[in-house]
Design a protein around this motif. Structure first.
Motif, PDB file in Angstrom:
ATOM      1  N   GLU A 100       0.948  -1.247   0.005  1.00  0.00           N
ATOM      2  CA  GLU A 100       0.011  -0.132  -0.100  1.00  0.00           C
ATOM      3  C   GLU A 100       0.648   1.151  -0.056  1.00  0.00           C
ATOM      4  O   GLU A 100       1.996   1.308   0.592  1.00  0.00           O
ATOM      5  N   GLU A 101       0.306   2.288  -0.673  1.00  0.00           N
ATOM      6  CA  GLU A 101       1.274   3.535  -0.837  1.00  0.00           C
ATOM      7  C   GLU A 101       0.335   4.559   0.256  1.00  0.00           C
ATOM      8  O   GLU A 101      -0.816   4.612   0.152  1.00  0.00           O
ATOM      9  N   TYR A 102       1.229   5.314   1.075  1.00  0.00           N
ATOM     10  CA  TYR A 102       0.754   6.313   1.892  1.00  0.00           C
ATOM     11  C   TYR A 102       1.308   7.659   1.614  1.00  0.00           C
ATOM     12  O   TYR A 102       2.526   7.723   1.292  1.00  0.00           O
ATOM     13  N   GLU A 103       0.660   8.880   1.656  1.00  0.00           N
ATOM     14  CA  GLU A 103       1.141  10.119   1.568  1.00  0.00           C
ATOM     15  C   GLU A 103       1.468  10.642   3.033  1.00  0.00           C
ATOM     16  O   GLU A 103       0.741  10.600   3.716  1.00  0.00           O
ATOM     17  N   VAL A 104       2.563  11.242   2.957  1.00  0.00           N
ATOM     18  CA  VAL A 104       3.186  11.659   4.304  1.00  0.00           C
ATOM     19  C   VAL A 104       3.597  13.214   4.161  1.00  0.00           C
ATOM     20  O   VAL A 104       4.321  13.385   3.095  1.00  0.00           O
ATOM     21  N   HIS A 105       2.978  13.910   4.966  1.00  0.00           N
ATOM     22  CA  HIS A 105       3.389  15.639   4.892  1.00  0.00           C
ATOM     23  C   HIS A 105       4.424  15.785   5.851  1.00  0.00           C
ATOM     24  O   HIS A 105       4.034  15.342   7.163  1.00  0.00           O
ATOM     25  N   THR A 106       5.628  16.573   5.650  1.00  0.00           N
ATOM     26  CA  THR A 106       6.341  17.049   7.008  1.00  0.00           C
ATOM     27  C   THR A 106       6.531  18.392   6.763  1.00  0.00           C
ATOM     28  O   THR A 106       6.407  18.807   5.615  1.00  0.00           O
ATOM     29  N   ASP A 107       7.147  19.398   7.778  1.00  0.00           N
ATOM     30  CA  ASP A 107       7.654  20.456   7.669  1.00  0.00           C
ATOM     31  C   ASP A 107       9.173  20.244   7.308  1.00  0.00           C
ATOM     32  O   ASP A 107       9.601  19.018   7.070  1.00  0.00           O
TER      33      ASP A 107
END
Length: 118
Positions: A100-107
């Motif tokens: 599965e692919e997941y989108e992760v946001h970071t500063d």
């Protein structure tokens, strides 16, 4: 006729530039995309690991793009959450775990890490 040809050539040039710049590349020795700090990559993997219960070692980086988020919640704020409207530099990562692919946001420094629909 010359003007039309110039427009077409210019448009093709822009399309080529956009398609080439889809994300930093990785090398076989170092799977971290060029430009992505290893501590940011590890923080993103650790956060996803905790959210879905998969070992950090089993999570791979598919893609990483440096972005500028429009708010301090990295554009993933909840309905009852206050997010300051401020440009926030960071990363959009696509991670893969168990197919599965997941989108992760970071500063930028991964002080804040958020997962889109874990």
């Amino acid at each position: 006729m010359l003007k039309r040809r110039s427009i077409v050539v210019g448009a093709l040039f822009v399309i080529i530039l956009l398609s080439v710049g889809c994300g930093p590349e990785t090398t076989p020795e170092d799977p971290t995309p060029v430009g992505l700090q290893p501590d940011v990559a590890e923080a993103a993997k650790r956060e996803l690991s905790e959210a879905i219960g998969v070992a950090v070692e089993e999570i791979e980086i598919v893609r990483a793009n440096q972005v500028e988020w429009t708010n301090t919640c990295l554009e993933l704020g909840g309905t009852d959450e206050f997010c300051a409207q401020a440009l926030t530099p960071g990363w959009r990562l696509t991670l893969r775990a168990e197919g599965e692919e997941y989108e992760v946001h970071t500063d930028l420094g991964a002080d804040t890490v958020r997962i889109k629909n874990p």
